[in-house]
Design a protein around this motif. Structure first.
Motif, PDB file in Angstrom:
ATOM      1  N   THR A  31      31.241  46.605  20.878  1.00  0.00           N
ATOM      2  CA  THR A  31      30.429  47.268  19.970  1.00  0.00           C
ATOM      3  C   THR A  31      30.408  46.467  18.661  1.00  0.00           C
ATOM      4  O   THR A  31      29.191  46.801  18.105  1.00  0.00           O
ATOM      5  CB  THR A  31      31.065  48.614  19.680  1.00  0.00           C
ATOM      6  N   GLY A  32      31.208  45.788  18.404  1.00  0.00           N
ATOM      7  CA  GLY A  32      30.902  45.051  17.092  1.00  0.00           C
ATOM      8  C   GLY A  32      29.760  44.034  17.179  1.00  0.00           C
ATOM      9  O   GLY A  32      28.728  44.115  16.208  1.00  0.00           O
ATOM     10  N   LEU A  35      26.465  45.748  17.416  1.00  0.00           N
ATOM     11  CA  LEU A  35      26.055  46.389  16.024  1.00  0.00           C
ATOM     12  C   LEU A  35      25.604  45.288  15.205  1.00  0.00           C
ATOM     13  O   LEU A  35      24.583  45.379  14.602  1.00  0.00           O
ATOM     14  CB  LEU A  35      27.052  47.137  15.396  1.00  0.00           C
ATOM     15  N   ARG A  36      26.314  44.404  15.222  1.00  0.00           N
ATOM     16  CA  ARG A  36      25.800  43.194  14.422  1.00  0.00           C
ATOM     17  C   ARG A  36      24.486  42.626  14.806  1.00  0.00           C
ATOM     18  O   ARG A  36      23.536  42.289  14.016  1.00  0.00           O
ATOM     19  CB  ARG A  36      26.775  41.945  14.738  1.00  0.00           C
ATOM     20  N   MET A  53      29.608  49.087   8.196  1.00  0.00           N
ATOM     21  CA  MET A  53      30.300  47.841   8.605  1.00  0.00           C
ATOM     22  C   MET A  53      30.628  46.945   7.432  1.00  0.00           C
ATOM     23  O   MET A  53      31.594  46.383   7.378  1.00  0.00           O
ATOM     24  CB  MET A  53      29.254  47.038   9.464  1.00  0.00           C
ATOM     25  N   LEU A  57      34.055  50.413   6.975  1.00  0.00           N
ATOM     26  CA  LEU A  57      34.474  51.795   7.752  1.00  0.00           C
ATOM     27  C   LEU A  57      33.916  51.694   9.018  1.00  0.00           C
ATOM     28  O   LEU A  57      33.304  51.087   9.465  1.00  0.00           O
ATOM     29  CB  LEU A  57      33.787  52.699   6.935  1.00  0.00           C
ATOM     30  N   LEU A  58      34.449  52.852   9.712  1.00  0.00           N
ATOM     31  CA  LEU A  58      33.969  53.068  11.003  1.00  0.00           C
ATOM     32  C   LEU A  58      32.399  53.524  11.208  1.00  0.00           C
ATOM     33  O   LEU A  58      32.306  54.495  10.295  1.00  0.00           O
ATOM     34  CB  LEU A  58      34.758  53.971  12.031  1.00  0.00           C
ATOM     35  N   VAL A  59      31.760  53.144  11.912  1.00  0.00           N
ATOM     36  CA  VAL A  59      30.127  53.539  12.265  1.00  0.00           C
ATOM     37  C   VAL A  59      30.544  54.951  13.146  1.00  0.00           C
ATOM     38  O   VAL A  59      31.606  55.196  13.599  1.00  0.00           O
ATOM     39  CB  VAL A  59      29.474  52.660  12.961  1.00  0.00           C
ATOM     40  N   VAL A  64      28.455  55.103  18.173  1.00  0.00           N
ATOM     41  CA  VAL A  64      29.199  54.100  19.136  1.00  0.00           C
ATOM     42  C   VAL A  64      29.230  54.813  20.554  1.00  0.00           C
ATOM     43  O   VAL A  64      28.859  53.708  21.464  1.00  0.00           O
ATOM     44  CB  VAL A  64      30.256  53.619  18.571  1.00  0.00           C
ATOM     45  N   GLY A  85      36.687  46.466  21.066  1.00  0.00           N
ATOM     46  CA  GLY A  85      36.464  47.089  19.750  1.00  0.00           C
ATOM     47  C   GLY A  85      36.190  48.522  20.238  1.00  0.00           C
ATOM     48  O   GLY A  85      35.614  49.257  19.337  1.00  0.00           O
ATOM     49  N   PHE A  86      36.326  49.167  21.290  1.00  0.00           N
ATOM     50  CA  PHE A  86      35.826  50.648  21.723  1.00  0.00           C
ATOM     51  C   PHE A  86      37.042  50.843  22.712  1.00  0.00           C
ATOM     52  O   PHE A  86      37.264  50.182  23.411  1.00  0.00           O
ATOM     53  CB  PHE A  86      34.377  50.651  22.323  1.00  0.00           C
ATOM     54  N   ARG A  88      37.848  53.502  19.200  1.00  0.00           N
ATOM     55  CA  ARG A  88      38.617  53.376  18.060  1.00  0.00           C
ATOM     56  C   ARG A  88      39.049  54.547  17.295  1.00  0.00           C
ATOM     57  O   ARG A  88      39.528  54.567  16.523  1.00  0.00           O
ATOM     58  CB  ARG A  88      37.687  52.438  17.017  1.00  0.00           C
ATOM     59  N   GLN A  92      36.559  59.134  20.279  1.00  0.00           N
ATOM     60  CA  GLN A  92      35.769  57.992  21.241  1.00  0.00           C
ATOM     61  C   GLN A  92      36.307  57.952  22.545  1.00  0.00           C
ATOM     62  O   GLN A  92      35.823  57.816  23.778  1.00  0.00           O
ATOM     63  CB  GLN A  92      35.553  56.628  20.338  1.00  0.00           C
ATOM     64  N   ARG A 160      31.423  36.304   7.843  1.00  0.00           N
ATOM     65  CA  ARG A 160      30.967  37.530   8.031  1.00  0.00           C
ATOM     66  C   ARG A 160      31.475  38.441   6.690  1.00  0.00           C
ATOM     67  O   ARG A 160      32.457  38.349   6.100  1.00  0.00           O
ATOM     68  CB  ARG A 160      31.959  38.178   9.276  1.00  0.00           C
ATOM     69  N   ASP A 162      32.305  41.247   6.572  1.00  0.00           N
ATOM     70  CA  ASP A 162      33.630  42.127   6.362  1.00  0.00           C
ATOM     71  C   ASP A 162      34.307  41.162   6.758  1.00  0.00           C
ATOM     72  O   ASP A 162      35.701  41.785   6.821  1.00  0.00           O
ATOM     73  CB  ASP A 162      33.359  43.229   7.554  1.00  0.00           C
ATOM     74  N   ARG A 171      39.582  47.482   6.549  1.00  0.00           N
ATOM     75  CA  ARG A 171      39.533  47.369   7.745  1.00  0.00           C
ATOM     76  C   ARG A 171      40.864  47.617   8.591  1.00  0.00           C
ATOM     77  O   ARG A 171      41.092  48.145   9.714  1.00  0.00           O
ATOM     78  CB  ARG A 171      38.853  46.024   8.554  1.00  0.00           C
TER      79      ARG A 171
HETATM   80  P1  AMP Z   1      34.486  44.407  15.031  1.00  0.00           P
HETATM   81  O1  AMP Z   1      33.487  43.162  15.486  1.00  0.00           O
HETATM   82  O2  AMP Z   1      35.050  44.958  16.370  1.00  0.00           O
HETATM   83  O3  AMP Z   1      35.487  44.035  14.173  1.00  0.00           O
HETATM   84  O4  AMP Z   1      33.657  45.711  14.437  1.00  0.00           O
HETATM   85  C1  AMP Z   1      32.983  45.067  13.277  1.00  0.00           C
HETATM   86  C2  AMP Z   1      32.302  46.650  12.635  1.00  0.00           C
HETATM   87  O5  AMP Z   1      31.690  47.412  13.533  1.00  0.00           O
HETATM   88  C3  AMP Z   1      33.697  47.817  12.411  1.00  0.00           C
HETATM   89  O6  AMP Z   1      34.325  47.524  11.195  1.00  0.00           O
HETATM   90  C4  AMP Z   1      33.073  49.076  12.173  1.00  0.00           C
HETATM   91  O7  AMP Z   1      32.087  49.144  11.127  1.00  0.00           O
HETATM   92  C5  AMP Z   1      31.981  48.704  13.265  1.00  0.00           C
HETATM   93  N1  AMP Z   1      32.315  49.175  14.690  1.00  0.00           N
HETATM   94  C6  AMP Z   1      32.516  48.461  15.895  1.00  0.00           C
HETATM   95  N2  AMP Z   1      33.238  49.233  16.876  1.00  0.00           N
HETATM   96  C7  AMP Z   1      33.246  50.382  16.524  1.00  0.00           C
HETATM   97  C8  AMP Z   1      33.681  51.565  17.093  1.00  0.00           C
HETATM   98  N3  AMP Z   1      34.086  51.573  18.432  1.00  0.00           N
HETATM   99  N4  AMP Z   1      33.795  52.669  16.351  1.00  0.00           N
HETATM  100  C9  AMP Z   1      33.188  52.599  15.096  1.00  0.00           C
HETATM  101  N5  AMP Z   1      32.803  51.556  14.242  1.00  0.00           N
HETATM  102  C10 AMP Z   1      32.688  50.457  15.093  1.00  0.00           C
END
Ligand code: AMP
Length: 215
Positions: A31-32, A35-36, A53, A57-59, A64, A85-86, A88, A92, A160, A162, A171
């Motif tokens: 999911t990350g 989203l990116r 992001m 914080l979580l989306v 998601v 990453g899902f 979280r 969910q 990145r 974040d 995080r």
């Molecule tokens: P990651 O690359 O998995 O560390 O995700 C980067 C960012 O994307 C996280 O810090 C969240 O802001 C968002 N994100 C990714 N996966 C999720 C998820 N399952 N639920 C909520 N936010 C997510």
């Protein structure tokens, strides 16, 4: 084979997801990453997700969950998938159950990567990525031959947003508060497998395949 990889940011689940995907010929669904990509393409989804992001914080769950629902319905997930990453949050995880039930699928295993905070911070803060080909580096553990330049395509390496120290702390806090309890959730379902994410990358992979080959 449908898998979930669980672990704090920087625990190495993305790296193992890629290796598992190649070995068992199933896609890594991150999911990350999704989203990116949306953020970099400035889509409506990306604009909505960006602020969350950037601050670690979580989306929101509904956003998601929609992404995952659409993604795992795709043909390439027919033989299985690796969720990286899902889920979280508990909500969910419960929505995922409903989606899978409708598709007559189930999660075979949830793999949790255990790494202490000090190591996570060191891994994340030193992480660098090539703007052009996406290859990952680490300033100490896997430095490029030439500072700031990708060995493979000569692209520029970046950090990145974040992965900056102040966001990393946030995080990790979010992980502990909202995600870590999923270990109990899946342990109660008897599908949780814990691995030492501090071990050598190849050792982790060998131990994982030993386990997954039996599924
Ligand atoms: P990651 O690359 O998995 O560390 O995700 C980067 C960012 O994307 C996280 O810090 C969240 O802001 C968002 N994100 C990714 N996966 C999720 C998820 N399952 N639920 C909520 N936010 C997510």
């Amino acid at each position: 084979m449908n898998l979930i990889l669980l672990g704090a940011p920087g625990s190495g689940k993305g790296t193992q997801a890629k290796k598992i995907g190649v070995r068992y010929n199933i896609p890594q669904v991150s999911t990350g990453d999704i989203l990116r990509e949306a953020v970099s393409n400035k889509t409506a989804l990306g604009l909505k997700a960006q602020e969350y992001m950037n601050t670690g914080l979580l989306v929101p769950d509904n956003v998601v969950i929609d992404i995952i629902k659409e993604r795992i319905e795709k043909k390439d997930c027919g033989n299985g998938f690796i969720l990286d990453g899902f889920p979280r949050t508990l909500s969910q995880a419960e929505e995922l159950n409903k989606i899978l039930e409708l598709q007559r699928k189930k999660i075979e295993a949830v793999i949790s990567f255990e790494v202490n905070d000090k190591i996570l911070i060191k891994r994340l803060s030193g992480r660098r990525i090539c703007r052009k080909c996406g290859r990952g580096y680490h300033v100490d553990f896997q430095p490029p031959k030439k500072d700031g330049i990708c060995d493979v395509c000569q692209g520029e390496l970046y950090q990145r947003q974040d992965d900056k120290e102040e966001t990393i702390i946030n995080r990790l806090k979010v992980y502990k508060e909202q995600t870590e309890s999923l270990k109990d959730y899946y342990n109660n379902k008897k599908i949780l497998k814990t691995v030492n994410g501090e071990a050598d990358m190849d050792c982790i992979f060998t131990s994982l395949t030993g386990y997954l080959d039996e599924i």
